[in-house]
Every structure is written in structure tokens, then in C-alpha cells.
Write a protein that holds these residues in place. Structure first.
Motif, PDB file in Angstrom:
ATOM      1  N   UNK A   1     -59.638 -58.119 170.948  1.00 17.74           N
ATOM      2  CA  UNK A   1     -60.391 -56.949 171.373  1.00 17.74           C
ATOM      3  C   UNK A   1     -60.312 -56.674 172.866  1.00 17.74           C
ATOM      4  N   UNK A   2     -59.358 -57.282 173.535  1.00 20.71           N
ATOM      5  CA  UNK A   2     -59.220 -57.095 174.979  1.00 20.71           C
ATOM      6  C   UNK A   2     -58.283 -55.928 175.290  1.00 20.71           C
ATOM      7  N   UNK A   3     -58.531 -55.291 176.420  1.00 21.85           N
ATOM      8  CA  UNK A   3     -57.720 -54.159 176.847  1.00 21.85           C
ATOM      9  C   UNK A   3     -57.327 -54.370 178.301  1.00 21.85           C
ATOM     10  N   UNK A   4     -56.132 -53.972 178.666  1.00 19.39           N
ATOM     11  CA  UNK A   4     -55.698 -54.028 180.054  1.00 19.39           C
ATOM     12  C   UNK A   4     -55.896 -52.657 180.672  1.00 19.39           C
TER      13      UNK A   4
ATOM     14  N   UNK B   1     -49.505 -38.206 179.203  1.00 14.87           N
ATOM     15  CA  UNK B   1     -49.379 -36.865 179.762  1.00 14.87           C
ATOM     16  C   UNK B   1     -49.982 -36.900 181.146  1.00 14.87           C
ATOM     17  N   UNK B   2     -50.292 -35.785 181.715  1.00 11.94           N
ATOM     18  CA  UNK B   2     -50.869 -35.745 183.056  1.00 11.94           C
ATOM     19  C   UNK B   2     -52.306 -36.226 183.094  1.00 11.94           C
ATOM     20  N   UNK B   3     -52.915 -36.436 181.961  1.00 10.07           N
ATOM     21  CA  UNK B   3     -54.335 -36.790 181.919  1.00 10.07           C
ATOM     22  C   UNK B   3     -54.610 -38.282 181.883  1.00 10.07           C
ATOM     23  N   UNK B   4     -53.669 -39.109 181.496  1.00 11.37           N
ATOM     24  CA  UNK B   4     -54.033 -40.509 181.425  1.00 11.37           C
ATOM     25  C   UNK B   4     -52.934 -41.437 180.977  1.00 11.37           C
ATOM     26  N   UNK B   5     -53.329 -42.660 180.725  1.00 11.19           N
ATOM     27  CA  UNK B   5     -52.444 -43.742 180.297  1.00 11.19           C
ATOM     28  C   UNK B   5     -52.959 -44.274 178.962  1.00 11.19           C
ATOM     29  N   UNK B   6     -52.110 -44.983 178.260  1.00  9.17           N
ATOM     30  CA  UNK B   6     -52.540 -45.637 177.030  1.00  9.17           C
ATOM     31  C   UNK B   6     -52.289 -47.132 177.153  1.00  9.17           C
ATOM     32  N   UNK B   7     -53.110 -47.908 176.476  1.00  8.50           N
ATOM     33  CA  UNK B   7     -52.914 -49.351 176.378  1.00  8.50           C
ATOM     34  C   UNK B   7     -53.246 -49.750 174.947  1.00  8.50           C
TER      35      UNK B   7
END
Length: 92
Positions: free
Chosen positions: A18-21, A6-12
């Protein structure tokens, strides 16, 4: 890979290890680069991720009456200058 939520953020997604981009737009906006440290904080609302300030030596050359917000601003400026210097030294 990131996707708009949405306008508030991104998802990954979290990998098996346990790594995140961190989405590129956010890395650029907040000046996050390889080697930077992030702090994961548990809050009542959930998890908050903040760039660490590496405060061990911070404040040694700053008067005690300088507000924390100004200290953070000064540290960010110094960090940007250091990163730029490193970049220029590594480029042919």
C-alpha cells in the motif's frame, strides 16, 4: 517510478504493502521530506493529499484575527527554517 500523464500531473503505482512514491519534482516543489506527514482526504472529486500542518500547538503565538491562509504561510516558513537547521546540524 513516475510517468507523465499530461500537463496536470504524474502517476505512480501502489505497492503490495500500500505504499506510494511521491515523484521527486513534487517533493521538491512542495518541500516534502522524510518524516513529513500527509493527510488523505476523501472529496466528491476523489482523493486529495495534503501535507499536514501539525496544528496541535499552532496559533498559540498568533493573534486570533490572523487569517488561516496567513497562518499556513507562517507555519510553512517555520517548518522550512526548522528543516534547514536540522540539515545543517546533521552535515559534517
Amino acid at each position: 517510478m513516475s510517468t507523465d500523464t499530461d500537463n496536470e500531473g504524474k502517476t505512480t503505482r501502489i505497492t503490495r504493502k500500500g505504499q506510494v512514491t511521491i515523484p521527486k519534482e513534487l517533493r521538491e516543489e512542495f518541500g516534502l521530506e522524510e518524516g513529513d506527514e500527509l493527510r488523505w482526504e476523501k472529496t466528491e472529486e476523489g482523493i486529495r493529499v495534503r501535507k499536514t500542518t501539525r496544528s496541535a500547538g499552532r496559533g498559540m503565538l498568533v493573534d486570533d484575527d490572523v487569517p488561516e491562509e496567513k497562518r499556513e504561510e507562517m507555519a510553512e516558513e517555520m517548518g522550512s527554517e526548522i528543516r534547514e537547521k536540522r540539515r545543517s546540524e546533521w552535515q559534517p
